[in-house]
Structures are given as structure tokens and as C-alpha cells.
Design an enzyme around this catalytic site. Sequence first.
Site, PDB file in Angstrom:
ATOM      1  N   CYS A 105     134.967   9.444  58.384  1.00 37.64           N
ATOM      2  CA  CYS A 105     135.991   9.941  57.641  1.00 37.64           C
ATOM      3  C   CYS A 105     135.331  11.616  58.674  1.00 37.64           C
ATOM      4  CB  CYS A 105     135.691  10.281  56.287  1.00 37.64           C
ATOM      5  SG  CYS A 105     136.587  11.815  55.715  1.00 37.64           S
ATOM      6  N   HIS A 147     143.917   6.492  53.521  1.00 39.62           N
ATOM      7  CA  HIS A 147     142.787   7.490  53.281  1.00 39.62           C
ATOM      8  C   HIS A 147     142.979   9.237  53.202  1.00 39.62           C
ATOM      9  CE1 HIS A 147     138.433   8.339  55.153  1.00 39.62           C
ATOM     10  NE2 HIS A 147     139.203   9.504  55.674  1.00 39.62           N
ATOM     11  N   GLU A 148     144.289   9.083  53.768  1.00 37.91           N
ATOM     12  CA  GLU A 148     144.488  10.831  53.782  1.00 37.91           C
ATOM     13  C   GLU A 148     144.870  11.714  51.711  1.00 37.91           C
ATOM     14  OE1 GLU A 148     143.320  12.947  56.070  1.00 37.91           O
ATOM     15  OE2 GLU A 148     143.107  10.603  57.389  1.00 37.91           O
ATOM     16  N   HIS A 151     142.401  12.080  49.817  1.00 39.30           N
ATOM     17  CA  HIS A 151     141.944  13.248  50.109  1.00 39.30           C
ATOM     18  C   HIS A 151     143.172  14.683  49.351  1.00 39.30           C
ATOM     19  CE1 HIS A 151     139.229  13.249  53.797  1.00 39.30           C
ATOM     20  NE2 HIS A 151     139.335  12.916  54.310  1.00 39.30           N
TER      21      HIS A 151
HETATM   22 ZN   LIG Z   1     138.274  11.781  55.675  1.00 41.15          ZN
END
Ligand SMILES: [Zn+2]
Length: 196
Positions: A105, A147-148, A151
Site C-alpha cells: 500500500c 484493496h482500494e 480504503h
Molecule cells: Zn492502499
Amino acid sequence: MILPIVAYGDPVLKRKATDITEDYPKLDALVDNMFETMYNAYGVGLAAPQIGLPIRMFLVDTTPFADDEELTEEEQKSLEGFKRVFINPKITKEEGEDWAFNEGCLSIPDVREDVFRKPVITIEYLDENFKAHTETFDGLVARVIQHEYDHIEGVLFTDKLSSLKKRLIKGRLSNISKGKIKVDYRMRFPDQKKKR
Ligand SMILES: [Zn+2]
């Protein structure tokens, strides 16, 4: 313009982000700046909270993954040129059996760990022109989107590790928050002592 990337420990990374409307100020410039910031850091995805904005938006370009020679030609093709902006997205389905992938990340430099996620996702989102889409993705494309997406939900990949792994990397994470790391792109550190 290259924006500073927010480092691990900043509260904005723990916050659930909020939807935006079509009249969001200077959205085009924001999208351009986020792509520039991501490419400058050799990332494949960047979410708005990572540049300090708690809004539901992220962008992805998986092209760098297409060079991986361990992938099939079909997989390489799906990664080459996959460039998207996701606004107000909603993952509506995650299917299949969990698989591990070594994730990193841009907010957590030099830390990479295996993370388990489902291989197939369906996502509803608006693109940069606020056109609505519903699409299904798999493999590494799905992985980057998951993954995004985390966030904008206030979740980091380190939150998904075992308690043992979390203990093992605790010191490194705390060093990142303090800015005690070498990184070759612009970052903003939450616990960095101000220099006089
Ligand atoms: Zn990330």
C-alpha cells in the site's frame, strides 16, 4: 500536480468516506492529480483518503501488473490498460474461495503481506463523467479494486492480518507514522515531529 500521500496512522485512513455529487468542485483536476500522484509512486491504485480526502472515490491502473510473466496471456491482457475511476462505488457481491495475494500500500511503504480475499466481485459505480456502471471483475483487477474499496471504508490491508502478524509489524508501522522511513515519493506523516 503530485499530492502528498497520507501515511499509516493518519485518522483519515480509518474513516468511512462519504459519497460525492456531480458538482463536486474541480473533480477533473482532482482525478488528473490523483493519477499523476499514483504513477509517480509506481502504484496500481489510489483512493481519495490516501491524499487526505474522505470521499468515496478511487482510481486504478493495473497496467504494471501485466508484465508479470507468471500470468497467463489472457490474464496479462485483462491487466494491460485497465484504467478506471470509481466514484460512489458499491461492491454488491464477492464470490468464490478466498485466495492469498501479497499486498502492499502506498500509505504503508515497504510492508507487504499475504491477504486473503474472494476472487470475483460485482461492483456498481459512477465513472469520472458520473455515468453509472455495474461490472464483474476477477483476478488481480478484482484484488486491486477490493484493496482500494477498503480504503474508502476506512480499512487497511494490515487490519486483515492475523494478530500474530500484526504484532510482528507493529514497530514498522509506528516508524511509518513517525516518518522514520525512506520513501521516494511525497508523503505526509501524522506523528512526525515538527522541525524548528
Ligand atoms: Zn492502499
